[in-house]
Motif scaffolding. Structure first.
Motif, PDB file in Angstrom:
ATOM      1  N   MET A 295     114.698  26.243  -4.675  1.00 50.46           N
ATOM      2  CA  MET A 295     113.890  27.415  -5.037  1.00 50.46           C
ATOM      3  C   MET A 295     112.555  27.024  -5.675  1.00 50.46           C
ATOM      4  SD  MET A 295     115.466  30.307  -4.223  1.00 50.46           S
ATOM      5  CE  MET A 295     114.906  31.553  -5.374  1.00 50.46           C
ATOM      6  N   ASN A 296     111.924  25.963  -5.191  1.00 48.80           N
ATOM      7  CA  ASN A 296     110.659  25.537  -5.805  1.00 48.80           C
ATOM      8  C   ASN A 296     109.577  25.136  -4.787  1.00 48.80           C
ATOM      9  OD1 ASN A 296     111.701  23.135  -4.864  1.00 48.80           O
ATOM     10  ND2 ASN A 296     111.665  22.084  -6.840  1.00 48.80           N
ATOM     11  N   ILE A 297     109.837  25.323  -3.494  1.00 48.44           N
ATOM     12  CA  ILE A 297     108.855  25.008  -2.470  1.00 48.44           C
ATOM     13  C   ILE A 297     108.455  26.305  -1.766  1.00 48.44           C
ATOM     14  CG2 ILE A 297     108.368  23.702  -0.371  1.00 48.44           C
ATOM     15  CD1 ILE A 297     110.537  21.714  -1.232  1.00 48.44           C
ATOM     16  N   PHE A 298     107.188  26.692  -1.931  1.00 45.27           N
ATOM     17  CA  PHE A 298     106.721  27.985  -1.438  1.00 45.27           C
ATOM     18  C   PHE A 298     105.785  27.819  -0.242  1.00 45.27           C
ATOM     19  CE2 PHE A 298     107.996  28.607  -5.772  1.00 45.27           C
ATOM     20  CZ  PHE A 298     108.521  29.900  -5.827  1.00 45.27           C
ATOM     21  N   MET A 299     105.752  28.846   0.582  1.00 41.57           N
ATOM     22  CA  MET A 299     104.805  28.891   1.693  1.00 41.57           C
ATOM     23  C   MET A 299     103.468  29.435   1.184  1.00 41.57           C
ATOM     24  SD  MET A 299     107.155  30.390   4.824  1.00 41.57           S
ATOM     25  CE  MET A 299     107.177  32.067   4.169  1.00 41.57           C
ATOM     26  N   PRO A 300     102.401  29.327   1.977  1.00 42.69           N
ATOM     27  CA  PRO A 300     101.135  29.970   1.593  1.00 42.69           C
ATOM     28  C   PRO A 300     101.322  31.467   1.383  1.00 42.69           C
ATOM     29  CG  PRO A 300     100.780  28.444   3.403  1.00 42.69           C
ATOM     30  CD  PRO A 300     102.266  28.534   3.215  1.00 42.69           C
ATOM     31  N   GLY A 301     100.676  32.005   0.364  1.00 44.05           N
ATOM     32  CA  GLY A 301     100.867  33.403   0.010  1.00 44.05           C
ATOM     33  C   GLY A 301     100.594  34.379   1.131  1.00 44.05           C
ATOM     34  N   ILE A 302      99.663  34.046   2.022  1.00 35.59           N
ATOM     35  CA  ILE A 302      99.294  34.951   3.105  1.00 35.59           C
ATOM     36  C   ILE A 302     100.473  35.216   4.029  1.00 35.59           C
ATOM     37  CG2 ILE A 302      98.447  33.060   4.550  1.00 35.59           C
ATOM     38  CD1 ILE A 302      97.075  36.663   4.372  1.00 35.59           C
ATOM     39  N   LEU A 303     101.360  34.228   4.202  1.00 32.96           N
ATOM     40  CA  LEU A 303     102.501  34.415   5.091  1.00 32.96           C
ATOM     41  C   LEU A 303     103.471  35.450   4.531  1.00 32.96           C
ATOM     42  CD1 LEU A 303     103.293  30.775   6.311  1.00 32.96           C
ATOM     43  CD2 LEU A 303     102.002  32.577   7.463  1.00 32.96           C
ATOM     44  N   TYR A 304     103.699  35.416   3.219  1.00 32.12           N
ATOM     45  CA  TYR A 304     104.575  36.423   2.609  1.00 32.12           C
ATOM     46  C   TYR A 304     103.986  37.816   2.800  1.00 32.12           C
ATOM     47  CZ  TYR A 304     106.732  32.412   0.257  1.00 32.12           C
ATOM     48  OH  TYR A 304     107.364  31.222  -0.022  1.00 32.12           O
ATOM     49  N   LYS A 305     102.672  37.929   2.612  1.00 37.75           N
ATOM     50  CA  LYS A 305     102.015  39.228   2.744  1.00 37.75           C
ATOM     51  C   LYS A 305     102.121  39.762   4.170  1.00 37.75           C
ATOM     52  CE  LYS A 305      98.750  38.261  -0.996  1.00 37.75           C
ATOM     53  NZ  LYS A 305      97.329  37.993  -1.369  1.00 37.75           N
ATOM     54  N   ILE A 306     101.970  38.875   5.148  1.00 36.11           N
ATOM     55  CA  ILE A 306     102.057  39.301   6.550  1.00 36.11           C
ATOM     56  C   ILE A 306     103.466  39.815   6.856  1.00 36.11           C
ATOM     57  CG2 ILE A 306     102.020  38.503   8.940  1.00 36.11           C
ATOM     58  CD1 ILE A 306      99.735  36.612   8.127  1.00 36.11           C
ATOM     59  N   TYR A 307     104.466  39.062   6.417  1.00 35.04           N
ATOM     60  CA  TYR A 307     105.847  39.498   6.651  1.00 35.04           C
ATOM     61  C   TYR A 307     106.123  40.841   5.978  1.00 35.04           C
ATOM     62  CZ  TYR A 307     108.068  35.638   9.172  1.00 35.04           C
ATOM     63  OH  TYR A 307     108.462  34.751  10.145  1.00 35.04           O
ATOM     64  N   ILE A 308     105.649  41.018   4.748  1.00 33.96           N
ATOM     65  CA  ILE A 308     105.862  42.274   4.035  1.00 33.96           C
ATOM     66  C   ILE A 308     105.199  43.431   4.778  1.00 33.96           C
ATOM     67  CG2 ILE A 308     105.355  43.560   1.923  1.00 33.96           C
ATOM     68  CD1 ILE A 308     107.593  41.548   1.611  1.00 33.96           C
ATOM     69  N   ILE A 309     104.004  43.193   5.321  1.00 35.44           N
ATOM     70  CA  ILE A 309     103.314  44.233   6.099  1.00 35.44           C
ATOM     71  C   ILE A 309     104.134  44.598   7.338  1.00 35.44           C
ATOM     72  CG2 ILE A 309     101.291  44.700   7.537  1.00 35.44           C
ATOM     73  CD1 ILE A 309      99.652  43.018   5.523  1.00 35.44           C
ATOM     74  N   VAL A 310     104.672  43.583   8.007  1.00 30.54           N
ATOM     75  CA  VAL A 310     105.510  43.831   9.186  1.00 30.54           C
ATOM     76  C   VAL A 310     106.748  44.636   8.795  1.00 30.54           C
ATOM     77  CG1 VAL A 310     106.956  42.743  10.955  1.00 30.54           C
ATOM     78  CG2 VAL A 310     104.696  41.802  10.435  1.00 30.54           C
ATOM     79  N   PHE A 311     107.390  44.247   7.688  1.00 33.64           N
ATOM     80  CA  PHE A 311     108.581  44.971   7.230  1.00 33.64           C
ATOM     81  C   PHE A 311     108.237  46.423   6.889  1.00 33.64           C
ATOM     82  CE2 PHE A 311     110.441  40.764   5.402  1.00 33.64           C
ATOM     83  CZ  PHE A 311     110.657  40.319   6.696  1.00 33.64           C
ATOM     84  N   PHE A 312     107.095  46.621   6.233  1.00 28.02           N
ATOM     85  CA  PHE A 312     106.697  47.974   5.845  1.00 28.02           C
ATOM     86  C   PHE A 312     106.401  48.817   7.081  1.00 28.02           C
ATOM     87  CE2 PHE A 312     103.459  51.132   4.631  1.00 28.02           C
ATOM     88  CZ  PHE A 312     104.177  51.817   3.658  1.00 28.02           C
ATOM     89  N   ALA A 313     105.746  48.222   8.065  1.00 33.15           N
ATOM     90  CA  ALA A 313     105.467  48.942   9.315  1.00 33.15           C
ATOM     91  C   ALA A 313     106.769  49.355   9.988  1.00 33.15           C
ATOM     92  CB  ALA A 313     104.633  48.066  10.248  1.00 33.15           C
ATOM     93  N   GLY A 314     107.737  48.446   9.982  1.00 33.34           N
ATOM     94  CA  GLY A 314     109.045  48.776  10.544  1.00 33.34           C
ATOM     95  C   GLY A 314     109.719  49.914   9.804  1.00 33.34           C
ATOM     96  N   PHE A 315     109.587  49.917   8.473  1.00 32.25           N
ATOM     97  CA  PHE A 315     110.161  50.989   7.651  1.00 32.25           C
ATOM     98  C   PHE A 315     109.532  52.337   8.005  1.00 32.25           C
ATOM     99  CE2 PHE A 315     109.683  53.653   3.837  1.00 32.25           C
ATOM    100  CZ  PHE A 315     111.013  53.932   3.567  1.00 32.25           C
TER     101      PHE A 315
END
Length: 459
Positions: free
Chosen positions: A321-341
């Protein structure tokens, strides 16, 4: 002739797809140091014990007990570790001094589970989606970075995800074909594996049982219903008892009736855990006055950090739980999830209406029953995570939500498909967007390996 050629192309595509999934997971396996995944050292102790003694451990055995927590993973189902011990044992006969070779042999079992999961997800996509959205659904599920990661180190989560995908595939198959005896055997085998994997995956067993009961009972009347139902229930129960009951019988014998092993594990932790880690000494979030609204950030607790961390670690946070991806990738996934919602909200009636008109008559909408059960599985999985974080483990980990990955991505894809249908009239444009989205998800997974995981690996 056209149909045969089409089947050949489809089978070739499926083979290439599964080979790519296996190679992808293996690359993640190869680069990671030992104990790179959460609790891998504790989990691997079970594999080592079986390789060394060629017998199953007692959870109280000090050889597999963690000195800090005073417990072991020997109390809980260890089928995954039993399977891992086979290739690990074979490799150990030839490379006694090469620890990593033996470890990788054990990890490869999860690569197989991950590939099998991908197979069931792809087959399910063909059943649930008529458009090219099936490729988007498959890529969203299989190439989610956290999903690839979960199959790359020693754990039993991987087998749980495979079993969950298998059960969902069986349920989706029954919508069209009914509960044939062949399908019931498949369901029983998948359920048995799920039972012997991870307790937090049990929600799918309950939900699939509800789906089975409703769809079977609604399809027949009178004596035919009773016979049809009883034959299938008896067949499923016999197989599940034969394949899965042995573990719980063993636990009951070893731990004075504690067939789940939870009570004995808690007693062990209280007796042997280091100071500050005994259950009686741990101050949980509930003890501190927090509740589910606190975790979600509705009362301002740490600005919703719990929810953010759960979301991020569901998408992809690696290592312990200490290696993170670039922040932009999390934001893109969240946008996709929200669009699906949003798309699902616009499709509520179609998704969840129990009755449909067939030839002028009202009939049970099996797809709606399936959708309700998938939604219930998501709710149960999330509720278990909240309960665990409030009363047990303080650290928020999105991997505990992964048993709900397949139904979650199913709804996300349905929502995106609905939005596309509303704003895009040209079918070719929609098809191109599905292909582009699928390709980007695969490329993202490769990028995460090259740019995030590999630089932190052992080479």
């Amino acid at each position: 002739m056209i149909c045969v050629q089409s089947d050949k192309r489809r089978n070739l595509f499926l083979f290439i797809f599964l080979a790519f999934v296996f190679v992808s997971i293996f690359c993640w396996i190869w680069v990671q140091e030992f104990n790179s995944g959460p609790d891998e050292e504790m989990r691997y102790q079970i594999v080592e014990y079986i390789v060394k003694h060629w017998s199953l451990p007692d959870g109280r055995d000090f050889e597999i007990m963690n000195e800090t927590w005073g417990i072991s993973y020997g109390y809980y189902p260890i089928l995954a570790y039993m399977i891992m011990a086979v290739p690990a044992k074979i490799v150990s006969l030839f490379t006694n001094s090469d620890f990593m070779a033996v470890l990788i042999a054990a990890r490869i079992v999860n690569a197989v589970f991950g590939t099998l999961m991908a197979y069931f997800v792809f087959r399910t996509s063909e059943l649930l989606f008529k458009s090219k959205a099936k490729y988007l659904f498959t890529a969203l599920t299989v190439f989610l970075p956290m999903n690839i990661f979960i199959h790359s180190y020693v754990n039993n989560d991987s087998m749980a995800l495979m079993a969950t995908a298998w059960i969902i595939f069986v349920c989706a198959s029954s919508i069209k074909n009914g509960w044939t005896k062949k399908l019931c055997v498949s369901y029983a085998c998948a359920t048995s594996i799920c039972i012997l994997s991870y307790y937090n995956a049990y929600g799918i067993i309950l939900c699939s049982m509800i789906f089975f009961f409703v769809t079977v009972m609604a399809g027949y009347t009178g004596d035919k219903k009773a016979r049809y139902f009883s034959e299938r229930v008896v067949l499923i129960v016999i197989i599940v008892v034969a394949l899965a009951a042995w573990w719980f019988i063993r636990n009951a014998i070893l731990y004075d009736g504690d067939f789940l092993g939870m009570r004995t594990s808690s007693i062990s932790a209280e007796l042997y855990a280091a100071d500050g880690f005994k259950p009686s000494q741990v101050v949980t979030l509930s003890d501190q006055g927090y509740n589910v609204f606190s975790l979600l950030g509705f009362d301002g607790w740490e600005q919703g950090d719990w929810a953010k961390m759960v979301a991020m670690s569901f998408i992809g946070v690696f290592g312990p739980m200490n290696i993170f991806m670039p922040g932009i990738l999390y934001k893109i996934y969240i946008i996709v999830f929200f669009a699906g919602f949003v798309g699902c909200v616009l499709s509520l009636k179609k998704l969840f209406a129990f009755r449909v008109s067939v030839n002028g008559k009202k009939a049970l909408n099996k797809t709606a029953v399936f959708n309700w059960c998938m939604l219930l599985h998501i709710i149960i999985t999330f509720a278990l995570l909240v309960y665990y974080n409030l009363y047990k483990d303080i650290q928020p980990q999105g991997r505990y939500l992964l048993p709900a990955l397949v139904p979650f991505m199913y709804f996300v894809t349905i929502g995106i498909e609905r939005i596309f249908d509303l704003i895009i009239r040209n079918e070719k444009v929609k098809t191109i967007l599905y292909y582009v989205g699928t390709a980007l998800l695969v490329v993202t997974s490769v990028y995460v390996y090259i740019a995030v995981l590999y630089p932190t690996g052992r080479f």
